[in-house]
Design a protein around this motif. Structure first.
Motif, mmCIF file in Angstrom:
data_model
loop_
_atom_site.group_PDB
_atom_site.id
_atom_site.type_symbol
_atom_site.label_atom_id
_atom_site.label_comp_id
_atom_site.label_asym_id
_atom_site.label_seq_id
_atom_site.Cartn_x
_atom_site.Cartn_y
_atom_site.Cartn_z
ATOM 1 N N VAL A 116 64.109 81.503 79.902
ATOM 2 C CA VAL A 116 63.455 81.286 81.229
ATOM 3 C C VAL A 116 62.847 82.925 81.535
ATOM 4 O O VAL A 116 61.598 82.946 81.822
ATOM 5 C CB VAL A 116 64.746 81.336 82.309
ATOM 6 C CG1 VAL A 116 64.078 81.596 83.593
ATOM 7 C CG2 VAL A 116 65.231 79.809 82.064
ATOM 8 N N VAL A 117 63.577 83.812 80.926
ATOM 9 C CA VAL A 117 62.832 85.243 81.339
ATOM 10 C C VAL A 117 61.509 85.387 80.353
ATOM 11 O O VAL A 117 60.683 85.812 80.796
ATOM 12 C CB VAL A 117 63.760 86.229 80.997
ATOM 13 C CG1 VAL A 117 63.089 87.646 80.919
ATOM 14 C CG2 VAL A 117 65.065 86.440 81.933
ATOM 15 N N VAL A 118 61.808 84.882 79.241
ATOM 16 C CA VAL A 118 60.579 85.200 78.087
ATOM 17 C C VAL A 118 59.453 84.200 78.724
ATOM 18 O O VAL A 118 58.291 84.379 78.615
ATOM 19 C CB VAL A 118 60.931 84.653 76.820
ATOM 20 C CG1 VAL A 118 59.693 84.756 75.781
ATOM 21 C CG2 VAL A 118 61.893 85.654 76.110
ATOM 22 N N HIS A 119 59.737 82.888 78.954
ATOM 23 C CA HIS A 119 58.648 81.970 79.427
ATOM 24 C C HIS A 119 57.974 82.696 80.704
ATOM 25 O O HIS A 119 56.822 82.690 80.809
ATOM 26 C CB HIS A 119 59.309 80.791 79.912
ATOM 27 C CG HIS A 119 58.584 79.905 80.746
ATOM 28 N ND1 HIS A 119 58.479 79.644 82.106
ATOM 29 C CD2 HIS A 119 57.548 79.149 80.240
ATOM 30 C CE1 HIS A 119 57.583 78.928 82.427
ATOM 31 N NE2 HIS A 119 56.738 78.419 81.260
ATOM 32 N N HIS A 120 58.719 83.054 81.598
ATOM 33 C CA HIS A 120 58.235 83.573 82.962
ATOM 34 C C HIS A 120 57.204 84.839 82.749
ATOM 35 O O HIS A 120 56.298 84.829 83.173
ATOM 36 C CB HIS A 120 59.344 83.948 83.951
ATOM 37 C CG HIS A 120 60.009 82.880 84.654
ATOM 38 N ND1 HIS A 120 60.063 81.646 84.187
ATOM 39 C CD2 HIS A 120 60.358 82.652 86.126
ATOM 40 C CE1 HIS A 120 60.544 80.714 84.863
ATOM 41 N NE2 HIS A 120 60.699 81.320 86.286
ATOM 42 N N ALA A 121 57.899 85.945 81.840
ATOM 43 C CA ALA A 121 57.103 86.982 81.626
ATOM 44 C C ALA A 121 55.791 86.811 80.862
ATOM 45 O O ALA A 121 54.637 86.989 81.313
ATOM 46 C CB ALA A 121 58.032 87.973 80.815
ATOM 47 N N SER A 122 55.765 85.937 79.823
ATOM 48 C CA SER A 122 54.763 85.564 79.124
ATOM 49 C C SER A 122 53.746 84.731 79.684
ATOM 50 O O SER A 122 52.358 84.962 79.893
ATOM 51 C CB SER A 122 55.094 85.010 77.665
ATOM 52 O OG SER A 122 55.641 83.888 77.973
ATOM 53 N N PHE A 123 54.236 83.659 80.413
ATOM 54 C CA PHE A 123 53.093 82.787 81.003
ATOM 55 C C PHE A 123 52.620 83.487 82.274
ATOM 56 O O PHE A 123 51.427 83.232 82.512
ATOM 57 C CB PHE A 123 53.872 81.513 81.446
ATOM 58 C CG PHE A 123 53.773 80.567 80.305
ATOM 59 C CD1 PHE A 123 53.227 79.271 80.562
ATOM 60 C CD2 PHE A 123 54.183 80.789 78.965
ATOM 61 C CE1 PHE A 123 53.161 78.337 79.609
ATOM 62 C CE2 PHE A 123 54.377 79.757 78.060
ATOM 63 C CZ PHE A 123 53.633 78.419 78.269
ATOM 64 N N ALA A 124 53.484 84.338 83.035
ATOM 65 C CA ALA A 124 52.655 85.058 84.167
ATOM 66 C C ALA A 124 51.780 85.995 83.691
ATOM 67 O O ALA A 124 50.878 85.989 84.497
ATOM 68 C CB ALA A 124 53.897 85.789 84.836
ATOM 69 N N LEU A 126 50.140 85.864 80.886
ATOM 70 C CA LEU A 126 48.684 85.127 80.520
ATOM 71 C C LEU A 126 47.915 84.636 81.556
ATOM 72 O O LEU A 126 46.684 84.652 81.629
ATOM 73 C CB LEU A 126 49.084 84.111 79.488
ATOM 74 C CG LEU A 126 49.704 84.591 78.159
ATOM 75 C CD1 LEU A 126 50.377 83.310 77.336
ATOM 76 C CD2 LEU A 126 48.550 85.455 77.481
ATOM 77 N N GLN A 127 48.689 84.055 82.541
ATOM 78 C CA GLN A 127 47.912 83.434 83.668
ATOM 79 C C GLN A 127 46.921 84.591 84.545
ATOM 80 O O GLN A 127 46.024 84.287 84.963
ATOM 81 C CB GLN A 127 48.865 82.793 84.727
ATOM 82 C CG GLN A 127 48.178 82.022 86.071
ATOM 83 C CD GLN A 127 49.159 81.247 86.887
ATOM 84 O OE1 GLN A 127 50.060 80.790 86.342
ATOM 85 N NE2 GLN A 127 48.619 81.111 88.015
ATOM 86 N N TYR A 135 49.731 77.591 83.104
ATOM 87 C CA TYR A 135 50.046 77.236 84.353
ATOM 88 C C TYR A 135 51.415 77.920 84.595
ATOM 89 O O TYR A 135 52.616 77.451 83.833
ATOM 90 C CB TYR A 135 50.167 75.722 84.611
ATOM 91 C CG TYR A 135 48.716 74.945 84.245
ATOM 92 C CD1 TYR A 135 47.798 75.243 85.035
ATOM 93 C CD2 TYR A 135 48.606 74.249 83.406
ATOM 94 C CE1 TYR A 135 46.432 74.820 84.924
ATOM 95 C CE2 TYR A 135 47.578 73.427 83.029
ATOM 96 C CZ TYR A 135 46.333 73.879 83.907
ATOM 97 O OH TYR A 135 45.414 73.224 83.777
ATOM 98 N N PHE A 136 51.629 78.948 85.323
ATOM 99 C CA PHE A 136 53.078 79.296 85.706
ATOM 100 C C PHE A 136 53.421 79.133 87.009
ATOM 101 O O PHE A 136 54.413 78.982 87.561
ATOM 102 C CB PHE A 136 52.827 80.963 85.183
ATOM 103 C CG PHE A 136 54.130 81.679 85.754
ATOM 104 C CD1 PHE A 136 55.467 81.221 85.210
ATOM 105 C CD2 PHE A 136 54.136 82.622 86.838
ATOM 106 C CE1 PHE A 136 56.469 81.944 85.916
ATOM 107 C CE2 PHE A 136 55.325 83.210 87.309
ATOM 108 C CZ PHE A 136 56.525 82.996 86.558
ATOM 109 N N THR A 137 52.269 79.569 87.953
ATOM 110 C CA THR A 137 52.439 79.336 89.678
ATOM 111 C C THR A 137 51.135 79.028 90.074
ATOM 112 O O THR A 137 49.844 79.189 89.543
ATOM 113 C CB THR A 137 53.182 80.756 90.356
ATOM 114 O OG1 THR A 137 53.287 80.451 91.419
ATOM 115 C CG2 THR A 137 52.170 81.958 89.823
#
Length: 436
Positions: A116-124, A126-127, A135-137
């Motif tokens: 969850v931390v890796v996904h949120h950090a990387s996708f945020a 990149l977005q 798509y993160f938010t």
């Protein structure tokens, strides 16, 4: 305890199968919103494949549980992507965290938290860096402070779920231990009740056996009286007639006839002695001890005096160091009489028969001894010495009933003492005994 853990694992696996199927179906339901069928089918199928292949490949391992933790994080990322960053899809991670509690293993929260931390950090990153279709938010901008708070709150929820899993397992283990202790106490209670029942049955059996023994003892007493009256009287008559024949009709009998009458009288006398010894031996089991302070020296002198009266030419007897002892005076005199008579009998053929009687200390106890220089015996047969009717010498050489030493042994044992002997063939024997 192992059985409980296995049952919990089986039940949790069943629930997880339903949850994973629901997540896969949920992805298919979300696909029409933004035409994300490829992601819903492809990512969802790969996630299920990773889980079930690990479980099949390693059936005895818990690795598949950590894989399902990672798979649940992937489903969260899939849902966020399918809904083009819809913020509510982030809560899927919390649902996954709560689902993992069922395994009662706090460590399963770790793969979920990390992904969850890796996904949120990387996708945020990149977005907000300008990459399209990341798509993160749906929020155009999120400050670092907001992101950190978001991650900390998510991690806190994962920590709390892990803590619940730990506490639930701890409580379950304690409950199992208590159940085991209760079962053990119940088993001990059942065993005590069984032992109580067995003891009651044994006590009843003892009472029955005691009654039987009392009846048997009465029968034995009646039998002893019968022997004493019905057997000893005819023996005395035989002895009396025999002696009378030898006195009044000796001149009319030839030598062989006279010798036969003498044998008859002698055998009747020996038979009477045997009956007396057997009666003494049988009565001893029912005789109660009456212990007093007995002057052993005086008892031995009385016994020696009686022997000398009937046999003035018997062995030379010396008495030294005999002190007082706590014992039954009547019974202890029988012991001394049998042992001293035995020593006199077996030293009779010695060139100068001598008997030494005395006492010495042994392990804090007074040990009495009777030593002679007579026939002795082979120590290989010492175990038979104090048995009834066991003789180590021929009757024709040394007259006796074979009961005297057995009687002495029984009396000494009744006093709580021990009796034994040491000897060498043709070099004499020494008898020892102690009293408790």
């Amino acid at each position: 305890m192992d059985e409980f853990l296995h049952d919990n694992k089986v039940q949790s696996d069943k629930l997880m199968n339903y949850f994973l199927l629901a997540f896969f179906v949920g992805g298919l339901i979300l696909a029409p919103f933004y035409d994300t069928w490829t992601v819903a089918i492809g990512v969802g199928s790969l996630s299920l494949l990773a889980y079930y292949s690990t479980k099949l490949a390693l059936p005895n391992s818990t690795l598949y549980q950590y894989v399902v933790s990672a798979v649940l994080a992937v489903f969260m990322a899939q849902y966020i992507y399918e809904m083009h960053g819809l913020f509510e899809m982030h809560f899927v991670a919390f649902i996954a965290s709560a689902m993992l509690i069922t395994y009662q293993n706090w460590k399963l929260q770790i793969p979920l938290t990390l992904l969850v931390v890796v996904h949120h950090a990387s996708f945020a990153y990149l977005q907000y860096a300008g990459y399209s279709k990341i798509y993160f938010t749906q929020v155009d901008y999120m400050s670092l402070q907001t992101f950190i708070i978001h991650v900390i709150l998510a991690a806190t929820i994962f920590f709390i779920c892990g803590l619940w899993a730990y506490q639930i397992k701890k409580a379950s283990m304690r409950q199992i231990e208590l159940s085991f202790e209760v079962s053990k106490l119940e088993e001990e209670k059942i065993q005590k009740e069984m032992l109580k029942a067995m003891n009651e049955a044994l006590e009843q059996r003892v009472l029955e056996r005691t009654a039987e023994l009392e009846t048997t003892n009465k029968e034995l007493e009646s039998f002893n009286y019968s022997i004493s009256h019905d057997l000893r009287a005819p023996l005395r008559i035989i002895q009396g007639y025999g002696k009378m024949l030898m006195k009044t009709a000796a001149h009319k009998l030839d030598e062989s006839e006279l010798e036969n009458i003498k044998d008859m009288v002698g055998n009747a006398r020996r038979m009477g002695t045997l009956v007396d010894d057997l009666l003494d031996f049988s009565r001893l089991g029912r005789t109660q001890l009456t212990k007093t302070q007995v002057n052993m020296g005086e008892v031995v002198k009385d016994v020696v005096r009686e022997i000398k009266t009937s046999d003035p030419n018997s062995a030379e007897i010396t008495i030294t160091g005999l002190d007082k002892a706590s014992c039954d005076p009547v019974l202890i005199k029988q012991v001394w009489a049998n042992l001293i008579s035995n020593a006199v009998k077996y030293s009779r053929k010695a060139e100068k028969p001598t008997i030494e009687i005395g006492s010495t200390g042994l392990n804090g106890q007074q040990m009495f001894f009777i030593k002679d220089n007579g026939a002795g015996f082979d120590m290989a047969y010492a175990d038979k010495l104090f048995s009834v009717f066991q003789r180590l010498h021929k009757v024709t050489e040394y007259e006796g009933t074979g009961v005297g030493l057995a009687l002495a042994h029984r009396i000494v044992t009744k006093h709580g003492g021990k009796i034994w002997a040491e000897a060498k063939t043709n070099e004499g024997a020494t008898f020892y005994f102690t009293l408790s």
